[in-house]
Each structure stands twice: as structure tokens, then as C-alpha cells.
Design a protein around this motif. Sequence first.
Motif, PDB file in Angstrom:
ATOM      1  N   ALA A 161       0.833  -1.211   0.000  1.00  0.00           N
ATOM      2  CA  ALA A 161       0.000   0.000   0.000  1.00  0.00           C
ATOM      3  C   ALA A 161       0.868   1.262   0.000  1.00  0.00           C
ATOM      4  O   ALA A 161       0.572   2.236  -0.695  1.00  0.00           O
ATOM      5  CB  ALA A 161      -0.929  -0.011   1.213  1.00  0.00           C
ATOM      6  N   VAL A 162       1.969   1.222   0.778  1.00  0.00           N
ATOM      7  CA  VAL A 162       2.875   2.374   0.795  1.00  0.00           C
ATOM      8  C   VAL A 162       3.468   2.588  -0.599  1.00  0.00           C
ATOM      9  O   VAL A 162       3.494   3.713  -1.121  1.00  0.00           O
ATOM     10  CB  VAL A 162       4.003   2.179   1.833  1.00  0.00           C
ATOM     11  CG1 VAL A 162       4.978   3.345   1.781  1.00  0.00           C
ATOM     12  CG2 VAL A 162       3.421   2.027   3.228  1.00  0.00           C
ATOM     13  N   LEU A 163       3.930   1.493  -1.217  1.00  0.00           N
ATOM     14  CA  LEU A 163       4.520   1.627  -2.559  1.00  0.00           C
ATOM     15  C   LEU A 163       3.487   2.140  -3.559  1.00  0.00           C
ATOM     16  O   LEU A 163       3.803   2.979  -4.423  1.00  0.00           O
ATOM     17  CB  LEU A 163       5.106   0.285  -3.018  1.00  0.00           C
ATOM     18  CG  LEU A 163       6.252  -0.278  -2.159  1.00  0.00           C
ATOM     19  CD1 LEU A 163       6.840  -1.527  -2.792  1.00  0.00           C
ATOM     20  CD2 LEU A 163       7.366   0.757  -1.969  1.00  0.00           C
ATOM     21  N   ASN A 164       2.236   1.670  -3.415  1.00  0.00           N
ATOM     22  CA  ASN A 164       1.173   2.159  -4.309  1.00  0.00           C
ATOM     23  C   ASN A 164       0.947   3.659  -4.148  1.00  0.00           C
ATOM     24  O   ASN A 164       0.719   4.369  -5.122  1.00  0.00           O
ATOM     25  CB  ASN A 164      -0.149   1.424  -4.039  1.00  0.00           C
ATOM     26  CG  ASN A 164      -0.096  -0.026  -4.503  1.00  0.00           C
ATOM     27  OD1 ASN A 164       0.824  -0.422  -5.240  1.00  0.00           O
ATOM     28  ND2 ASN A 164      -1.065  -0.825  -4.061  1.00  0.00           N
ATOM     29  N   MET A 165       0.995   4.119  -2.881  1.00  0.00           N
ATOM     30  CA  MET A 165       0.778   5.542  -2.609  1.00  0.00           C
ATOM     31  C   MET A 165       1.738   6.412  -3.421  1.00  0.00           C
ATOM     32  O   MET A 165       1.425   7.534  -3.803  1.00  0.00           O
ATOM     33  CB  MET A 165       0.998   5.853  -1.118  1.00  0.00           C
ATOM     34  CG  MET A 165      -0.242   5.649  -0.264  1.00  0.00           C
ATOM     35  SD  MET A 165       0.191   5.693   1.514  1.00  0.00           S
ATOM     36  CE  MET A 165       0.497   7.442   1.763  1.00  0.00           C
ATOM     37  N   TYR A 166       2.953   5.901  -3.631  1.00  0.00           N
ATOM     38  CA  TYR A 166       3.961   6.671  -4.361  1.00  0.00           C
ATOM     39  C   TYR A 166       4.186   6.133  -5.770  1.00  0.00           C
ATOM     40  O   TYR A 166       5.198   6.445  -6.394  1.00  0.00           O
ATOM     41  CB  TYR A 166       5.265   6.705  -3.554  1.00  0.00           C
ATOM     42  CG  TYR A 166       5.080   7.336  -2.193  1.00  0.00           C
ATOM     43  CD1 TYR A 166       5.035   8.727  -2.066  1.00  0.00           C
ATOM     44  CD2 TYR A 166       4.892   6.556  -1.064  1.00  0.00           C
ATOM     45  CE1 TYR A 166       4.809   9.309  -0.828  1.00  0.00           C
ATOM     46  CE2 TYR A 166       4.674   7.124   0.180  1.00  0.00           C
ATOM     47  CZ  TYR A 166       4.631   8.506   0.293  1.00  0.00           C
ATOM     48  OH  TYR A 166       4.406   9.071   1.503  1.00  0.00           O
ATOM     49  N   SER A 167       3.243   5.319  -6.238  1.00  0.00           N
ATOM     50  CA  SER A 167       3.296   4.760  -7.607  1.00  0.00           C
ATOM     51  C   SER A 167       4.640   4.119  -7.940  1.00  0.00           C
ATOM     52  O   SER A 167       5.221   4.352  -9.008  1.00  0.00           O
ATOM     53  CB  SER A 167       2.990   5.853  -8.638  1.00  0.00           C
ATOM     54  OG  SER A 167       1.822   6.539  -8.286  1.00  0.00           O
ATOM     55  N   ILE A 168       5.139   3.326  -6.974  1.00  0.00           N
ATOM     56  CA  ILE A 168       6.418   2.633  -7.194  1.00  0.00           C
ATOM     57  C   ILE A 168       6.143   1.384  -8.037  1.00  0.00           C
ATOM     58  O   ILE A 168       5.191   0.653  -7.757  1.00  0.00           O
ATOM     59  CB  ILE A 168       7.043   2.214  -5.846  1.00  0.00           C
ATOM     60  CG1 ILE A 168       7.141   3.411  -4.898  1.00  0.00           C
ATOM     61  CG2 ILE A 168       8.397   1.551  -6.050  1.00  0.00           C
ATOM     62  CD1 ILE A 168       7.966   4.567  -5.398  1.00  0.00           C
ATOM     63  N   PRO A 169       6.975   1.090  -9.041  1.00  0.00           N
ATOM     64  CA  PRO A 169       6.714  -0.093  -9.887  1.00  0.00           C
ATOM     65  C   PRO A 169       6.794  -1.405  -9.092  1.00  0.00           C
ATOM     66  O   PRO A 169       7.607  -1.551  -8.170  1.00  0.00           O
ATOM     67  CB  PRO A 169       7.796  -0.023 -10.967  1.00  0.00           C
ATOM     68  CG  PRO A 169       8.822   0.938 -10.461  1.00  0.00           C
ATOM     69  CD  PRO A 169       8.114   1.876  -9.528  1.00  0.00           C
TER      70      PRO A 169
END
Lengths: 278, 278
Positions: A40-48
Motif C-alpha cells: 500500500a505504501v509503494l502504491n501511494m507513491y506509484s512505485i513499480p
Amino acid sequence: MPKVRAESELLQAIVLLFERLGITFSDVGIRVSSRKVLQAVLNMYSIPEHLFIEVCVIVDKLGKLTREEIEKELISTGLPDKAVQGIIEVLSLKSLPKLEEVLGSDVEAVADLKKLFSFAEQYGYADWICFDGSVVRGLAYYTGIVFEAFDRKGELRAICGGGRYNKLLSTFGSEDIPACGFGFGDAVIVELLKEKGLLPDLSRQIDDIVFPLDEELEGPASTVASSLRKKDRSADLVQDKRLKWVFKHPERINASRLILVGKSEWERAETLWFLSFI
Amino acid sequence: MPKVRAESELLQAIVLLFERLGITFSDVGIRVSSRKVLQAVLNMYSIPEHLFIEVCVIVDKLGKLTREEIEKELISTGLPDKAVQGIIEVLSLKSLPKLEEVLGSDVEAVADLKKLFSFAEQYGYADWICFDGSVVRGLAYYTGIVFEAFDRKGELRAICGGGRYNKLLSTFGSEDIPACGFGFGDAVIVELLKEKGLLPDLSRQIDDIVFPLDEELEGPASTVASSLRKKDRSADLVQDKRLKWVFKHPERINASRLILVGKSEWERAETLWFLSFI
């Protein structure tokens, strides 16, 4: 609808085992989180997507490396600074309401964990578990809930660990089947039981000691031992010892009988033995 | 005085295990020999000590290689023809009196084996064991008695094997301590038990099936399952199934109770459940 029923059953199995061993929740706790938290954290920052596993492996080093070293490693993967700070923040969270504040309530990670903690209340093992954002488990195959049991004194390695791995089977060439499970550290649990004085006495109990009074009676002594064993008694054959030692031996090992095989008794009648009841 | 007491005790332990599993001596036999037999043959022809292990390894291939191939391999070690013939002769012996004829009675190998077979009579397991000159065991560390249990039909690999290894510990840097032991093939014994119809039914017995009649009752269903498990009953939680399937399920798996968790019953009193006794 979060499906964490299987995880909640696994946790109950673990807690029931601890309880049957005499271990309480003041001795042992279970840290719970979900891989979906980091996701979810990675999604928040649109990380691949492909950075996810790499991040998990780094984050699992927490405890071995300092927070600063973890931060450095995360930055070296090329993650933007904000994402690294987001990960570091989430790792330090120890309460579910705080997690909800950070990620929002419509995130799968939060819904799963809230459901799991509500199950824990209803099963009656809520005192055993706590949310801990730093638990990710190092292995690449986890996909959802992850957990680790630990001694509250913090002296031992993880006692057991596990979680959900819905994509594990495809790595072995099968179709994916949703699955979860856990592994136990048998050596660690033994250490813990020893420390708490809970290790059961598994020493062997000898019922009968058989002693031939003469070397030529070692054959008949075998017959005696054999017939006792066939009656499910544990019999120990003793040879090459002095009579004085033999007479003290039953008391030393708490055996219930000493059976001396004597020549004239053996010759008079094959079933006549000298029995000494302790 | 031959000291084969420990070996005779090991053999009794093996036989007692077989008997407790329901296996008889018409199903399984134990071939017994001694490394000292080959040693005696090599001594007869004054063969140097260092060839002993090499000869043992070759001879253990019997069954995989033909007698002719064994002979060839033995010759290739540089052994004189007479010694090779002596080894081949001894390997084919199946009776202790014959062995005594060939080696003489004052040889240790013969004395040990005679003593062991006399013990077997007195323990009462003589029907299980037989002398077989072809048993040497491949591993280098054996020094005396060696044995192998086999199925009499000859369909399986060795069921267990062992013997005396008085010089094993020095290979690990310790002082030598006389020792003997054996290893069991757990997979082979399972095959044998299956074949004889003796494999115990180890399938899991479920006592109670717990089924919430409504999805919102899965919490209360957890409470019910948990309290049953704390009373040492094995309870299976069932969800996402049709009622028809649920009603047939206890019979299918031979469970003794089906516990349906209904909404109004649960609300009226937490302890009131709908119980169906099968």
C-alpha cells in the motif's frame, strides 16, 4: 470481504500449542502484519511492482541493521525519498488505528488486519497478538498476512513464523492455490521450555533389572529379559558388575524390580526366579 | 569370551518392533554375518590389512553385480587367485556349521556368530535370523557383526541394517568407544505394512463440525470452535457451503456432532447452540 479465516485458524493452532505446553501470553507474543502494508505504501507513491520484493528483503533486515542502514539500502534501490520515508514510518507503527490513519481505511491491508484482530477477540487469543509494522518475513513468497512468535524477554530467535503465500505453488510449476502456513523452531521452543522449567521429563523408565549371578547364566538371563519385554515391561540386562553395585542400582534409577538369575533356582524350575521388590 | 551381548539386544529390539507391528518371521528375516569373516579369509592368505576395506566395498555390490563381475573386481585389486576363490566361497555360505568347516572353530568370526545364535535361541528370536556370508554392509566403518533385515518375498530394499563399529568415533576425532547400532528405512517399512494390510489408519478424526448459518456469524462460530478445542475436541469450521452439503458432511467424515450457529439463538443466549447429534 477480507478472507483471513485460515490465518486466524493457524494463529489459534499456535496459541493452543503454547497453552498446552504451559506457556502463557506473558511469556510469548505473536507480531502480526501484512505484506499488503508495504504494498500500500509503494502504491501511494506509484512505485513499480518489481521493486516490492527487493524492498521486503531489505526491510526484513531490521534488527540486524540499524534504521539508518535500512534507509540507505532503500535509497540505493532508486526509490524516491518520500517513499523511503513512508516505508520507514510504517515500519515503526505498533498499533492498528495508527496504521489506519496513515494508509486510510479502504486499503486491503487495513481491512484484512482489522478482520484478523476481530477474529482474535472472538477466538479468545487477542492477548497473544499485536500489530507490528516491522514484521515482513524475509522470504519472497509471502503475499498477505505475516506473523512471528517471539519471547517477550527478547532473548531468543523467532519461535515460529508464517503467513499467506498465494503464489508459492506457481514457482514449483503448479497452478496457484491460495495457501497459508507456518514453521516452528523446535530448538527455540525447547530453549524456552527449559528456561521456564516446563520441559517434560522424558527420561527412560526401567521397570526391571535382570542380573545373571554367574557368567554362564547370561543365556537364561536373556530368556528372562525377553519374556518381560514381551509383556511390555522395559527390562535392562546388567552384566560384569559387582553384586553390591547391582543391589543399589534399582534405587538409583527408580526401577521397580531386581531379578537375580541364580544357577540352582534356574535348574530346579525354569520359571523360578529370585525376585526383589523395591 | 565373545562379547556380542549388545548385538543380541539390538536384534531383540528389532524383532520386538516387528512383532508389535504385526509382522512375523514368515514375512521378514534378518541376515547376519561378521566383518571378521572376510578378515579371517584375508588372514588365511596373508593379505595386507589395507586391502580389507576395498574388498568389503566390492563384496557389498553382490546383488547389483553378478558373481563373475565381483570376481573380476576382486582380481583387479591384485589379490592372489586363491584368496579371491576363498572370498567367493565364503560369500555363498548360508550356514554356520559350513562356515566353521571352512574357517575352523578357533577363529573369532565363528566364535562371535555361534555366541550370537545361541543368544538368539535364548531370547526366542532364532526363527528370525540366519547366517549369510554375503552380508558385509557397504560402509567402511563396520568392524564386527553386521546384519540386514529383508522381506522374504525379496521385493523390497533392506528394511533395516546395522552392526558393530568399534572404530567409528576416532574418524570424528574422538577416542574410540566400542559401539553398535542400526538404522531403519521408514519408507520401506511403510511399504511392507501396506502390502500386508497392517498400516494403521492415521486419518484425522473430527469430533465436531461448526457452521455459521449466516456470514455475519463467523465471529460467534470462532468462539464456539475455540471453546470446543479448549476442551480437547477437534472442531472443524465450515464456511461458504450449502446447507444440504453441511448436513451430509458429518456422516461423510464420521464426525459425532454438527453445530449450527444461528442468529436468534446466538442473540438470545451466548451459550445456546443448535446441536445435531449424529
